[in-house]
Design a protein around this motif. Structure first.
Motif, PDB file in Angstrom:
ATOM      1  N   MET A   1       0.818  -1.206   0.000  1.00  0.00           N
ATOM      2  CA  MET A   1       0.000   0.000   0.000  1.00  0.00           C
ATOM      3  C   MET A   1       0.855   1.260   0.000  1.00  0.00           C
ATOM      4  N   SER A   2       2.003   1.220   0.691  1.00  0.00           N
ATOM      5  CA  SER A   2       2.881   2.395   0.722  1.00  0.00           C
ATOM      6  C   SER A   2       3.452   2.673  -0.664  1.00  0.00           C
ATOM      7  N   LEU A   3       3.769   1.605  -1.412  1.00  0.00           N
ATOM      8  CA  LEU A   3       4.283   1.791  -2.774  1.00  0.00           C
ATOM      9  C   LEU A   3       3.191   2.326  -3.694  1.00  0.00           C
ATOM     10  N   LEU A   4       1.962   1.885  -3.482  1.00  0.00           N
ATOM     11  CA  LEU A   4       0.840   2.426  -4.255  1.00  0.00           C
ATOM     12  C   LEU A   4       0.676   3.912  -3.966  1.00  0.00           C
ATOM     13  N   LYS A   5       0.771   4.276  -2.703  1.00  0.00           N
ATOM     14  CA  LYS A   5       0.641   5.690  -2.314  1.00  0.00           C
ATOM     15  C   LYS A   5       1.725   6.534  -2.978  1.00  0.00           C
ATOM     16  N   THR A   6       2.949   6.036  -2.977  1.00  0.00           N
ATOM     17  CA  THR A   6       4.066   6.783  -3.573  1.00  0.00           C
ATOM     18  C   THR A   6       3.880   6.952  -5.076  1.00  0.00           C
ATOM     19  N   THR A   7       3.503   5.866  -5.752  1.00  0.00           N
ATOM     20  CA  THR A   7       3.325   5.925  -7.205  1.00  0.00           C
ATOM     21  C   THR A   7       2.152   6.821  -7.568  1.00  0.00           C
ATOM     22  N   GLU A   8       1.062   6.709  -6.820  1.00  0.00           N
ATOM     23  CA  GLU A   8      -0.109   7.548  -7.091  1.00  0.00           C
ATOM     24  C   GLU A   8       0.214   9.027  -6.876  1.00  0.00           C
ATOM     25  N   SER A   9       1.011   9.327  -5.856  1.00  0.00           N
ATOM     26  CA  SER A   9       1.381  10.727  -5.591  1.00  0.00           C
ATOM     27  C   SER A   9       2.099  11.341  -6.779  1.00  0.00           C
ATOM     28  N   LYS A  10       2.938  10.548  -7.439  1.00  0.00           N
ATOM     29  CA  LYS A  10       3.644  11.039  -8.622  1.00  0.00           C
ATOM     30  C   LYS A  10       2.658  11.362  -9.739  1.00  0.00           C
ATOM     31  N   ILE A  11       1.625  10.526  -9.889  1.00  0.00           N
ATOM     32  CA  ILE A  11       0.608  10.765 -10.917  1.00  0.00           C
ATOM     33  C   ILE A  11      -0.210  12.008 -10.587  1.00  0.00           C
ATOM     34  N   LEU A  12      -0.659  12.105  -9.325  1.00  0.00           N
ATOM     35  CA  LEU A  12      -1.531  13.221  -8.944  1.00  0.00           C
ATOM     36  C   LEU A  12      -0.790  14.554  -8.932  1.00  0.00           C
ATOM     37  N   ALA A  13       0.532  14.518  -8.914  1.00  0.00           N
ATOM     38  CA  ALA A  13       1.309  15.763  -8.966  1.00  0.00           C
ATOM     39  C   ALA A  13       1.100  16.505 -10.281  1.00  0.00           C
ATOM     40  N   CYS A  14       0.559  15.799 -11.277  1.00  0.00           N
ATOM     41  CA  CYS A  14       0.296  16.438 -12.579  1.00  0.00           C
ATOM     42  C   CYS A  14      -0.926  17.353 -12.548  1.00  0.00           C
ATOM     43  N   ILE A  15      -1.762  17.212 -11.546  1.00  0.00           N
ATOM     44  CA  ILE A  15      -2.995  18.000 -11.488  1.00  0.00           C
ATOM     45  C   ILE A  15      -2.665  19.459 -11.197  1.00  0.00           C
ATOM     46  N   GLN A  16      -3.194  20.346 -12.016  1.00  0.00           N
ATOM     47  CA  GLN A  16      -2.931  21.778 -11.884  1.00  0.00           C
ATOM     48  C   GLN A  16      -3.970  22.477 -11.008  1.00  0.00           C
ATOM     49  N   ASN A  17      -5.195  21.997 -11.019  1.00  0.00           N
ATOM     50  CA  ASN A  17      -6.253  22.612 -10.222  1.00  0.00           C
ATOM     51  C   ASN A  17      -6.124  22.211  -8.759  1.00  0.00           C
ATOM     52  N   ASP A  18      -7.014  22.742  -7.929  1.00  0.00           N
ATOM     53  CA  ASP A  18      -6.982  22.425  -6.505  1.00  0.00           C
ATOM     54  C   ASP A  18      -7.395  20.973  -6.286  1.00  0.00           C
ATOM     55  N   LEU A  19      -6.596  20.250  -5.524  1.00  0.00           N
ATOM     56  CA  LEU A  19      -6.853  18.837  -5.264  1.00  0.00           C
ATOM     57  C   LEU A  19      -6.962  18.597  -3.762  1.00  0.00           C
ATOM     58  N   TRP A  20      -8.037  17.907  -3.381  1.00  0.00           N
ATOM     59  CA  TRP A  20      -8.203  17.461  -1.998  1.00  0.00           C
ATOM     60  C   TRP A  20      -8.309  15.950  -2.037  1.00  0.00           C
ATOM     61  N   ALA A  21      -7.309  15.264  -1.513  1.00  0.00           N
ATOM     62  CA  ALA A  21      -7.283  13.808  -1.509  1.00  0.00           C
ATOM     63  C   ALA A  21      -7.373  13.318  -0.072  1.00  0.00           C
ATOM     64  N   ARG A  22      -8.353  12.439   0.190  1.00  0.00           N
ATOM     65  CA  ARG A  22      -8.526  11.956   1.563  1.00  0.00           C
ATOM     66  C   ARG A  22      -9.340  10.670   1.574  1.00  0.00           C
ATOM     67  N   PHE A  23      -9.346  10.016   2.728  1.00  0.00           N
ATOM     68  CA  PHE A  23     -10.199   8.855   2.939  1.00  0.00           C
ATOM     69  C   PHE A  23     -11.546   9.333   3.469  1.00  0.00           C
ATOM     70  N   VAL A  24     -12.614   8.842   2.878  1.00  0.00           N
ATOM     71  CA  VAL A  24     -13.961   9.097   3.381  1.00  0.00           C
ATOM     72  C   VAL A  24     -14.390   7.846   4.143  1.00  0.00           C
ATOM     73  N   THR A  25     -14.684   8.001   5.427  1.00  0.00           N
ATOM     74  CA  THR A  25     -15.034   6.858   6.274  1.00  0.00           C
ATOM     75  C   THR A  25     -16.537   6.617   6.235  1.00  0.00           C
ATOM     76  N   LEU A  26     -16.912   5.387   5.942  1.00  0.00           N
ATOM     77  CA  LEU A  26     -18.316   4.996   5.878  1.00  0.00           C
ATOM     78  C   LEU A  26     -18.806   4.615   7.283  1.00  0.00           C
ATOM     79  N   PRO A  27     -20.130   4.524   7.477  1.00  0.00           N
ATOM     80  CA  PRO A  27     -20.656   4.169   8.809  1.00  0.00           C
ATOM     81  C   PRO A  27     -20.095   2.859   9.364  1.00  0.00           C
ATOM     82  N   ASN A  28     -19.763   1.898   8.494  1.00  0.00           N
ATOM     83  CA  ASN A  28     -19.217   0.620   8.968  1.00  0.00           C
ATOM     84  C   ASN A  28     -17.702   0.665   9.137  1.00  0.00           C
ATOM     85  N   GLN A  29     -17.142   1.871   9.052  1.00  0.00           N
ATOM     86  CA  GLN A  29     -15.716   2.138   9.254  1.00  0.00           C
ATOM     87  C   GLN A  29     -14.839   1.746   8.069  1.00  0.00           C
TER      88      GLN A  29
END
Length: 334
Positions: free
Chosen positions: A1-29
């Protein structure tokens, strides 16, 4: 998962507009990994805030990073949300039942709980491939939440054709456009396993397998990344414990067909719900299902469009044409 996070961060760095990336927690956690992209120039204006948000749902084995060619363009005039489906990408990986109805329901319930947690009243809902199947199922169950349904090369709509006997030769023939050879091979070899088991079984050779068999993905993003970033992202999305793919396997017959074909249920969509379907003109997914869908429901509210020089991954094959088509559809909402 840490490697996925690192690789994804490199991809999302291309976004020029405002980006909010987070986990949304559901009622069942359980947690759904979520991106919100807004136009940094217009973020304080009431005009964009009032626009119906666009919510994008990826296909099988994908994740939010594959929308990198689309997020900036589509967020110019309205907020855009993209999330990793439950059991895929960086989202939680719960147990999925083997019953196709129950597996589908688990996906759809998670989308509704995600919507409630994020606080969206309604949305323009776009789904690609498996995401298109689940978006349609969601729209049937929660029609008041969907202002416009957009399907992109959707999976799981036609019924699996029964073999027909050719009277002249006595041989069984099935007349239909088939998926690519690699899809057939994977389907036959893995018919008794989870679809992505070969990636995990390959161990350290897994990334090399992705590079070898999915060079098309590398080419789609080669002007953004001159290395293996995208294929590494796909590998890390799918090398973890199987979860969403277990749900997909429960819902599917082989890789190309759904046990509960969506064409049997599209009549349950409200007749006046606007529905747009985008197909890649060179895709292995036949657009005939879209034409049949238009016949089943109100033609005035159903549009089918082919994107030239695009295969199954329309959004990456022809991003400019795709973005223009989606923007035009969104503008019919508000």
């Amino acid at each position: 998962m840490s490697l996925l996070k690192t690789t994804e961060s490199k991809i999302l760095a291309c976004i020029q507009n405002d980006l909010w990336a987070r986990f949304v927690t559901l009622p069942n956690q359980e947690r759904i990994w979520t991106l919100t992209v807004t136009n940094k120039m217009a973020r304080k204006t009431s005009e964009q805030v009032a626009k119906t948000p666009l919510v994008m749902v990826h296909g099988f084995g994908g994740g939010v990073g594959l929308w990198i060619r689309n997020l900036d363009a589509l967020s110019q005039s309205r907020p855009v949300y993209a999330f990793d489906l439950l059991g895929f990408g960086r989202s939680s990986r719960p147990h999925f039942p083997s019953d196709p109805t129950e597996a589908e329901e688990q996906f759809v319930n998670s989308i509704e709980q995600w919507r409630e947690s994020v606080g969206l009243e309604n949305m323009i809902l776009l789904g690609h491939s498996l995401g298109g199947y689940l978006a349609t199922s969601y729209a049937i169950q929660y029609p008041a939440r969907v202002s416009h349904l957009i399907l992109v090369d959707p999976w799981g709509f036609p019924e699996r054709p029964q073999p027909q006997t050719d009277e002249t030769s006595g041989k069984e023939v099935v007349k239909r456009p088939g998926p690519p050879r690699w899809v057939k091979v994977v389907a036959s070899v893995l018919s008794h396993f989870n679809p992505l088991a070969v990636i995990r079984a390959a161990g350290p050779w897994g990334p090399g397998l992705i590079n070898r068999f999915r060079l098309d993905f590398k080419r789609r993003y080669e002007d953004l990344f001159d290395d293996d970033t995208v294929t590494q992202y796909i590998y890390h999305c799918n090398a973890q414990s199987p979860s969403g793919e277990v749900g997909f396997r429960a819902m599917s017959e082989g890789l190309g067909w759904a046990k509960r074909p969506m064409l049997h249920r599209v009549h349950m969509l409200p007749p006046k719900m606007p529905l747009s379907i985008l197909y890649g003109a060179q895709s292995w997914v036949s657009s005939s299902s879209g034409e049949e869908l238009a016949q089943i429901r109100n033609k005035a509210h159903t549009k089918v469009e082919l994107i030239n020089d695009a295969a199954h991954h329309v959004y990456a094959d022809q991003p400019h044409l795709f973005n223009e088509a989606v923007e035009k559809i969104c503008n019919t909402v508000d």
